[in-house]
Design an enzyme around this catalytic site. Structure first.
Site, PDB file in Angstrom:
ATOM      1  N   HIS A 104       0.808  -1.319  -0.099  1.00 39.40           N
ATOM      2  CA  HIS A 104       0.087   0.097  -0.121  1.00 39.40           C
ATOM      3  C   HIS A 104       0.893   1.392   0.087  1.00 39.40           C
ATOM      4  CE1 HIS A 104      -3.927  -1.668  -0.048  1.00 39.40           C
ATOM      5  NE2 HIS A 104      -3.540  -2.309   0.830  1.00 39.40           N
ATOM      6  N   HIS A 166      -6.626  -4.150  -4.972  1.00 46.80           N
ATOM      7  CA  HIS A 166      -6.163  -2.453  -5.688  1.00 46.80           C
ATOM      8  C   HIS A 166      -5.490  -2.531  -6.719  1.00 46.80           C
ATOM      9  CE1 HIS A 166      -7.825  -0.544  -1.893  1.00 46.80           C
ATOM     10  NE2 HIS A 166      -7.563  -1.548  -1.189  1.00 46.80           N
TER      11      HIS A 166
END
Ligand SMILES: [Mn+2]
Length: 368
Positions: A104, A166
């Site tokens: 992330h 993602h």
């Protein structure tokens, strides 16, 4: 950094030649060419990490040399495309293997992992498996992705990059990665860079098997496929995984769940838990499924497997186990969304899973 040497023609010529090389020959050619795009990128990201700005005001890699950056990215894309062509959607690898969870956009943690686990590229000895979610949330998703692409190119048979939920355009539009690209590189290059990195994400495998016995994926098990053979046959490029492959989509999004929670949801949805084969609507995510111990054990037994290793959730220590240690969650991004969770990874070696917690106390959060 002789970026000027790179132009589209030389990139294309190189690729034509490389299509006939084995992975090992390929690796030797790229690693020992210090002017290869991958080597340049690794060095640039390392330099950049000392000057990456703050969460509120992040800098972008080569922000002042967008055109040169674009050439490098084109070259990275061409190289990695050739490598990913040879990887099934369920990619087989072998121990010893370090397995990393969500990143992330946390560049500081990525360098903590580098310092602890591979130090130099090309590294020797172990394999490295990343379970996806490289971008979104953190402010340096682009730099993390570029570093990992370059790592993959320099050690093609040592590094495996899986896709996370993602690594999907629509999700990034709702979270931060698209905005990150546009803010760092402007409307023209920002959009091109965002789209090209996503074309690479489209081609990443969605799961891996370590030593033919450990199933690894970002989210977890699919409900729509019960056999590894079905996963191997998923088509190579998924631009819109939700529409194109239900099994792939479920692998990106699923979560394990305890029996008690499973029974509560079944009750809430007015379903008989005995008829569900261990899978139920993932009410937390609003898509895909939750799988309980029955679902997990059925899948493991049917495919002759022993364990599941996945990421996708944030345990405070960076890791947690489910179903009597048959399933592990691993997370490699500390200080996630302002929390004080740890960064951890798993080493698979000698038929043992060993959890390693990284010292990231002094790293700062990559998110607000
Ligand atoms: Mn996730």
């Amino acid at each position: 950094m002789e970026i000027s040497k790179l132009n589209d023609d030389s990139v294309n010529q190189n690729n034509h030649r490389k299509e006939h090389l084995t992975a090992q020959q390929y690796s030797i050619e790229t690693v020992f060419n210090r002017n290869s795009a991958a080597n340049i990128i690794i060095n640039l990201v390392r330099d950049f990490s000392n000057n990456k700005g703050t969460v509120r005001n992040p800098n972008g890699l080569m922000q002042d040399r967008k055109e040169d950056l674009w050439k490098l990215l084109l070259s990275i894309n061409n190289e990695i495309e050739l490598l990913l062509k040879n990887e099934h959607k369920c990619h087989k690898i072998y121990s010893p293997c370090f397995i990393m969870g969500d990143i992330h956009g946390n560049l500081e943690d990525l360098f903590s992992l580098e310092k602890a686990l591979w130090k130099q590229i090309p590294c020797v000895g172990a394999n490295y498996l990343f379970l996806g979610d490289y971008v979104d949330r953190g402010q340096w998703g682009f730099e993390c992705a570029m570093y990992l692409f370059a790592f993959k190119i320099l050690c093609p048979n040592k590094v495996t990059l899986l896709r996370g939920n993602h690594e999907v355009r629509l999700i990034q539009t709702n979270y931060t990665y698209k905005r990150e690209c546009l803010q760092k590189y402007g409307d023209f290059y920002g959009l091109k860079i965002w789209e090209l990195t996503n074309r690479i994400f489209d081609k990443l495998p969605v799961c891996a098997l370590v030593d033919d016995c450990i199933f690894c994926a970002h989210g977890g098990l699919p409900r729509s496929a019960t056999e590894i053979e079905q996963l191997i046959r998923i088509k190579q490029e998924l631009k819109d995984p939700e529409r194109e492959s239900r099994a792939a989509w479920e692998i990106l999004w699923s979560d394990p769940c305890h029996m008690q929670q499973f029974l509560e949801i079944a009750d809430l949805l007015n379903l008989n838990p005995d008829n569900l084969n261990g899978f139920i609507k993932n009410t937390k995510r609003g898509t895909a499924f939750l799988f309980n111990e029955t679902g997990a054990m059925n899948f493991l037994r049917k495919n002759g497997l022993t364990h599941i290793i996945r990421a996708h959730e944030v345990p405070p220590n960076g890791y947690t186990f489910h179903f009597g240690n048959k399933c592990a969650t691993i997370f490699s991004c500390s200080h996630y969304c302002g929390n004080d969770n740890d960064c951890a990874c798993i080493l698979v070696d000698m038929q043992k899973l060993r959890v390693i917690q990284l010292d990231t106390v002094n790293n700062s959060s990559a998110t607000d």
